[in-house]
Design an enzyme around this catalytic site. Sequence first.
Site, mmCIF file in Angstrom:
data_model
loop_
_atom_site.group_PDB
_atom_site.id
_atom_site.type_symbol
_atom_site.label_atom_id
_atom_site.label_comp_id
_atom_site.label_asym_id
_atom_site.label_seq_id
_atom_site.Cartn_x
_atom_site.Cartn_y
_atom_site.Cartn_z
ATOM 1 N N HIS A 191 19.075 4.871 10.962
ATOM 2 C CA HIS A 191 18.354 6.019 11.660
ATOM 3 C C HIS A 191 19.226 6.154 12.692
ATOM 4 O O HIS A 191 19.398 5.641 13.472
ATOM 5 C CB HIS A 191 16.925 6.579 11.703
ATOM 6 N N ASP A 224 7.726 2.691 6.632
ATOM 7 C CA ASP A 224 6.863 2.909 5.901
ATOM 8 C C ASP A 224 6.124 3.623 5.526
ATOM 9 O O ASP A 224 7.018 4.924 5.536
ATOM 10 C CB ASP A 224 5.801 2.154 7.308
ATOM 11 N N ASN A 277 15.746 1.057 6.784
ATOM 12 C CA ASN A 277 16.150 2.384 7.451
ATOM 13 C C ASN A 277 17.341 2.607 7.722
ATOM 14 O O ASN A 277 17.093 1.868 8.899
ATOM 15 C CB ASN A 277 14.959 3.535 6.769
#
Length: 180
Positions: free
Chosen positions: A101, A133, A99
Amino acid sequence: MIGVLVSGNGSNLQALIDAGLPVAAVASNRKDAYALIRARTAEIPTATFALDCHVSREERDLVMATWLEEHGVESVVLAGYMHLLTPPFLARFPDRIVNVHPSLLPAFPGAHPIDDALAAGVETTGVTIHLVDEGLDTGRVLRQEAVPVDPRETLEERIHAVEHRLLPEIVAGMLEGAAR
Ligand code: GRF
């Protein structure tokens, strides 16, 4: 081959495409995500997996994982994907979901990290690329880069520029590692 999950504009998806990375499929939880138009323009298969079309979040995630695998996806990139992923999805791509961010995690997790950093009055924020996660922006950090808050008028633009440079770099490294 990578699969990209999107919910919005898709400028990070565009950065992956422009870097020549092998994006095999793009999935969204929203059918109106502009990222889907970017994918179609690049002739990448797309699909929408809206929550209200499935009996549960887990079932939606399973169907989405199967669709990605059917398109040859081995690693998954969340590029502005705004839903948490459930264990059935995570188990299909262990340690192969990343991801991007827009903060220096663990500072400012969640949906509004740039506004949150401004409201907190910090001098420095940044970008984090991390493994995914079950938690909200909690997986192992792969790379971080700091971005000064001032001048704040251009903060968002400067953060996105860092994202668009770092994400393709990390994903390329991940694919190389997987091929070894
Ligand atoms: C990016 O800031 C990303 O870090 C965050 O959501 C935003 C998505 O932007 N997770 P885009 O859809 O890639 O343009």
